[in-house]
Write a protein that holds these residues in place. Structure first.
Motif, mmCIF file in Angstrom:
data_model
loop_
_atom_site.group_PDB
_atom_site.id
_atom_site.type_symbol
_atom_site.label_atom_id
_atom_site.label_comp_id
_atom_site.label_asym_id
_atom_site.label_seq_id
_atom_site.Cartn_x
_atom_site.Cartn_y
_atom_site.Cartn_z
ATOM 1 N N LEU A 1 -6.510 6.770 -3.083
ATOM 2 C CA LEU A 1 -5.513 5.731 -2.939
ATOM 3 C C LEU A 1 -5.256 5.082 -4.282
ATOM 4 O O LEU A 1 -5.852 5.435 -5.295
ATOM 5 C CB LEU A 1 -5.993 4.674 -1.930
ATOM 6 C CG LEU A 1 -6.128 5.178 -0.504
ATOM 7 C CD1 LEU A 1 -6.754 4.105 0.364
ATOM 8 C CD2 LEU A 1 -4.777 5.565 0.044
ATOM 9 N N GLN B 1 1.044 4.154 -2.875
ATOM 10 C CA GLN B 1 0.539 5.474 -2.517
ATOM 11 C C GLN B 1 1.617 6.555 -2.538
ATOM 12 O O GLN B 1 1.306 7.724 -2.730
ATOM 13 C CB GLN B 1 -0.056 5.450 -1.112
ATOM 14 C CG GLN B 1 -1.317 4.662 -1.011
ATOM 15 C CD GLN B 1 -1.811 4.654 0.412
ATOM 16 O OE1 GLN B 1 -2.206 5.683 0.923
ATOM 17 N NE2 GLN B 1 -1.769 3.504 1.039
ATOM 18 N N LEU C 1 -9.980 2.609 -0.503
ATOM 19 C CA LEU C 1 -9.101 1.832 0.371
ATOM 20 C C LEU C 1 -9.545 0.375 0.427
ATOM 21 O O LEU C 1 -8.744 -0.550 0.260
ATOM 22 C CB LEU C 1 -9.085 2.432 1.777
ATOM 23 C CG LEU C 1 -8.244 1.683 2.809
ATOM 24 C CD1 LEU C 1 -6.786 1.641 2.399
ATOM 25 C CD2 LEU C 1 -8.395 2.335 4.171
ATOM 26 N N GLU D 1 0.833 -1.207 0.000
ATOM 27 C CA GLU D 1 0.000 0.000 0.000
ATOM 28 C C GLU D 1 0.862 1.249 0.000
ATOM 29 O O GLU D 1 0.600 2.199 -0.739
ATOM 30 C CB GLU D 1 -0.919 0.024 1.220
ATOM 31 C CG GLU D 1 -2.113 -0.864 1.095
ATOM 32 C CD GLU D 1 -3.068 -0.699 2.266
ATOM 33 O OE1 GLU D 1 -3.256 0.439 2.741
ATOM 34 O OE2 GLU D 1 -3.624 -1.715 2.704
ATOM 35 N N ARG E 1 -7.413 -2.736 -1.125
ATOM 36 C CA ARG E 1 -6.971 -3.857 -0.298
ATOM 37 C C ARG E 1 -7.509 -5.180 -0.829
ATOM 38 O O ARG E 1 -6.803 -6.183 -0.866
ATOM 39 C CB ARG E 1 -7.395 -3.635 1.149
ATOM 40 C CG ARG E 1 -6.560 -2.566 1.803
ATOM 41 C CD ARG E 1 -6.956 -2.316 3.225
ATOM 42 N NE ARG E 1 -6.010 -1.377 3.823
ATOM 43 C CZ ARG E 1 -6.208 -0.765 4.969
ATOM 44 N NH1 ARG E 1 -7.321 -0.979 5.662
ATOM 45 N NH2 ARG E 1 -5.306 0.065 5.439
#
Length: 137
Positions: free
Chosen positions: A41, A21, A72, A17, A76
């Motif tokens: 994101l 980002q 997000l 992540e 994920r």
């Protein structure tokens, strides 16, 4: 196999992540990109690449998105899906094919805009294809 209870999994996902980002341009800098919002994101990057005709997120529209409302959560879920199906490196590589369009998403210092760093990152991610992930999707 790596499972949901693995501490290493949480560390890996946090690092992925962060990588995706870091140096991502804020929405105000990329006026041509729709759906960019506060807290943007990497999922919006992948979503944007799909809208631009790239296949980095192929197959993720229906199986993962319905109950996931935020970038997000979708991001994920996308990472987990790619790990389970051994497609993370390939999906990211498809998104990184056009360095010019990457400039609309990332600052110039982004590792994705450096050919050498891109190769290093993708090489490391392709090594993950040798790991078996048993994760709840």
């Amino acid at each position: 196999p790596v499972t949901d209870g693995s501490r290493e999994l949480h560390s890996l996902c946090a690092q992925l992540e962060f990588l995706l980002q870091v140096l991502l341009l804020p929405a105000s800098v990329s006026p041509g990109v729709l759906k960019r919002a506060e807290g943007t994101l990497y999922w919006l990057f992948w979503e944007g690449r799909r809208e631009e005709g790239q296949n980095g997120t192929a197959g993720l529209d229906n199986p993962l998105s319905p109950q996931l409302k935020t970038p997000l959560g979708r991001g994920r879920a996308f990472l987990r899906y790619c790990l389970v199906h051994r497609q993370l490196a390939e999906s990211l590589q498809l998104c990184l094919l056009d360095p010019e369009s990457l400039r609309e998403w990332y600052y110039a210092r982004s590792p994705f805009l450096s050919p050498q760093r891109r190769v290093e990152i993708l090489g490391s991610l392709y090594e993950l294809d040798g790991v078996t992930f048993h994760l709840a999707l």
